[in-house]
Design a protein around this motif. Structure first.
Motif, mmCIF file in Angstrom:
data_model
loop_
_atom_site.group_PDB
_atom_site.id
_atom_site.type_symbol
_atom_site.label_atom_id
_atom_site.label_comp_id
_atom_site.label_asym_id
_atom_site.label_seq_id
_atom_site.Cartn_x
_atom_site.Cartn_y
_atom_site.Cartn_z
ATOM 1 N N CYS A 61 -47.707 4.710 11.792
ATOM 2 C CA CYS A 61 -46.351 4.837 12.326
ATOM 3 C C CYS A 61 -45.517 3.632 11.875
ATOM 4 O O CYS A 61 -45.814 2.491 12.234
ATOM 5 N N GLY A 62 -44.484 3.889 11.079
ATOM 6 C CA GLY A 62 -43.646 2.825 10.538
ATOM 7 C C GLY A 62 -42.699 2.197 11.531
ATOM 8 O O GLY A 62 -42.115 1.153 11.252
ATOM 9 N N GLY A 74 -41.731 -3.202 12.151
ATOM 10 C CA GLY A 74 -41.455 -1.888 12.705
ATOM 11 C C GLY A 74 -39.981 -1.606 12.876
ATOM 12 O O GLY A 74 -39.591 -0.474 13.115
ATOM 13 N N ASP A 75 -39.153 -2.638 12.763
ATOM 14 C CA ASP A 75 -37.711 -2.425 12.919
ATOM 15 C C ASP A 75 -36.944 -2.933 11.701
ATOM 16 O O ASP A 75 -35.780 -3.284 11.783
ATOM 17 N N GLU A 76 -37.610 -2.958 10.559
ATOM 18 C CA GLU A 76 -36.981 -3.454 9.343
ATOM 19 C C GLU A 76 -37.014 -2.380 8.261
ATOM 20 O O GLU A 76 -37.854 -1.491 8.282
ATOM 21 N N ASP A 77 -36.106 -2.483 7.326
ATOM 22 C CA ASP A 77 -36.100 -1.596 6.173
ATOM 23 C C ASP A 77 -36.847 -2.292 5.036
ATOM 24 O O ASP A 77 -36.525 -3.417 4.680
ATOM 25 N N LEU A 78 -37.846 -1.606 4.492
ATOM 26 C CA LEU A 78 -38.598 -2.159 3.378
ATOM 27 C C LEU A 78 -38.018 -1.656 2.064
ATOM 28 O O LEU A 78 -37.601 -0.498 1.963
#
Length: 113
Positions: free
Chosen positions: A48-49, A21-25
């Motif tokens: 919800c990302g 939830g707190d990372e960039d994919l």
């Protein structure tokens, strides 16, 4: 008077974090997760990302069982618009959901896991 020894529970529980939830994919990772969600009957646009996405279940006799996908889903009104969170009107309200996993997540092509 008999003495009973405690028998260990033969079922182990596990939680696997798919997205924190707190990372960039990367685009590839995002597509992989979206395809997996769709295969399990979940609309990725409803997830919800900014919240964690996990797989939870149990292991019995070395096999994973009763796996569920746990995620935060946007709470929407009848016309499909997101409700604002009453605690913070700048964010959308989410509800916690758990859906039985029927299709496994494909291995991460970077690591093979």
């Amino acid at each position: 008077m008999s003495t009973h020894s405690l028998v260990p529970d033969p079922i182990d529980r596990f939680v696997t974090t798919v997205v924190s939830g707190d990372e960039d994919l990367s685009e590839e990772q995002r597509r992989r997760v979206c395809d997996w969600l769709k295969a399990n009957g979940i609309d990725p646009n409803d997830v919800c990302g900014r919240e964690p996405l996990t797989i939870e279940g149990s292991i019995y006799d070395g096999k994973k069982r009763h796996q569920v996908i746990c995620f935060s889903e946007f709470h929407r009104n009848e016309s499909g618009h997101r409700y604002a969170d009453p605690r913070d009107r700048t964010t959308a309200m989410v509800i916690q959901r758990a859906v039985r996993q029927t299709v496994e997540l494909a291995p991460d092509p970077r690591t093979g896991t």
